[in-house]
Design a protein around this motif. Structure first.
Motif, PDB file in Angstrom:
ATOM      1  N   HIS A  98      -1.772   1.055  -4.524  1.00  0.00           N
ATOM      2  CA  HIS A  98      -1.098  -0.168  -4.119  1.00  0.00           C
ATOM      3  C   HIS A  98      -0.432  -0.806  -5.328  1.00  0.00           C
TER       4      HIS A  98
ATOM      5  N   ASN B 138       3.828   3.814   3.527  1.00  0.00           N
ATOM      6  CA  ASN B 138       3.804   2.534   2.826  1.00  0.00           C
ATOM      7  C   ASN B 138       3.720   1.382   3.819  1.00  0.00           C
TER       8      ASN B 138
ATOM      9  N   PHE C 157       0.863  -1.173   0.000  1.00  0.00           N
ATOM     10  CA  PHE C 157       0.000   0.000   0.000  1.00  0.00           C
ATOM     11  C   PHE C 157       0.904   1.229   0.000  1.00  0.00           C
TER      12      PHE C 157
END
Length: 195
Positions: A169, A150, A135
């Protein structure tokens, strides 16, 4: 960082989803969904699954978890949809093979999700981040200690994640034999009526 919702599906339900995926992958020519997706899937396949084909237990679980997720975000003051109804928009299976990957992308709609159905042995902590989902949120400015949010997820069979559709993502490639199989879906919220 926007935290995705995490849940674990029971093995029987994962088996039912794999059986559905097997049927759809056999019919990959008529079910090909690659033109709608960002994935660079050369050796595997991306096939559509009609939401009505999904096991009823899975649909109920996803909609219940999605409602819990929206409610948790509402309590945090991040959204205010009251009352609301949830419905599936679309779903698809991604069968990745060696070197297949998904570049940074986001989904349409409001909520998205993924459940892992098969994971080859070489996707593990030792080979991290091969085959992982990441992500991507925010920006990175180390000089001001503003690190991005992240979050890298090691896929495990049965793990399910639900997250805002706008959350970018990506999926890293992996190397070696085997199939990394997942089912992804999008869910929309619509205004509901008070009873």
């Amino acid at each position: 960082m926007v935290a995705p919702l995490y849940a674990r599906l029971p093995p029987k339900l994962v088996g039912d989803l794999n059986a559905l995926a097997d049927r759809r992958l056999k019919d990959r020519d008529s079910a090909d969904y690659s033109e709608h997706l960002a994935g660079h899937i050369e050796r595997g396949a991306q096939v559509e699954v009609e939401p009505a084909e999904l096991p009823a237990r899975f649909r109920r679980s996803v909609l219940d978890l999605s409602a819990d997720y929206v409610e948790s975000q509402r309590r945090l003051g991040k959204c205010r949809p009251e009352p609301f109804e949830l419905s599936f928009v679309d779903a698809w299976v991604v069968s990745q093979r060696e070197k297949d990957f998904n570049p940074v992308h986001r989904h349409g709609g409001q909520l998205s999700g993924i459940v892992y159905l098969k994971v080859p042995r070489q996707i593990n902590r030792r080979n991290f981040p091969e085959g992982c989902l990441e992500f991507v949120y925010g920006r990175s400015k180390p000089e001001t200690f503003d690190f991005n949010g992240n979050r890298t997820v090691l896929p495990v069979v049965g793990d399910l994640y639900i997250f805002p559709a706008w959350l970018q993502h990506l999926v890293y490639p992996f190397y070696g034999r085997g199939e990394r199989r997942s089912l992804s879906f999008n869910v929309n919220l619509s205004e509901g009526r008070e009873e």
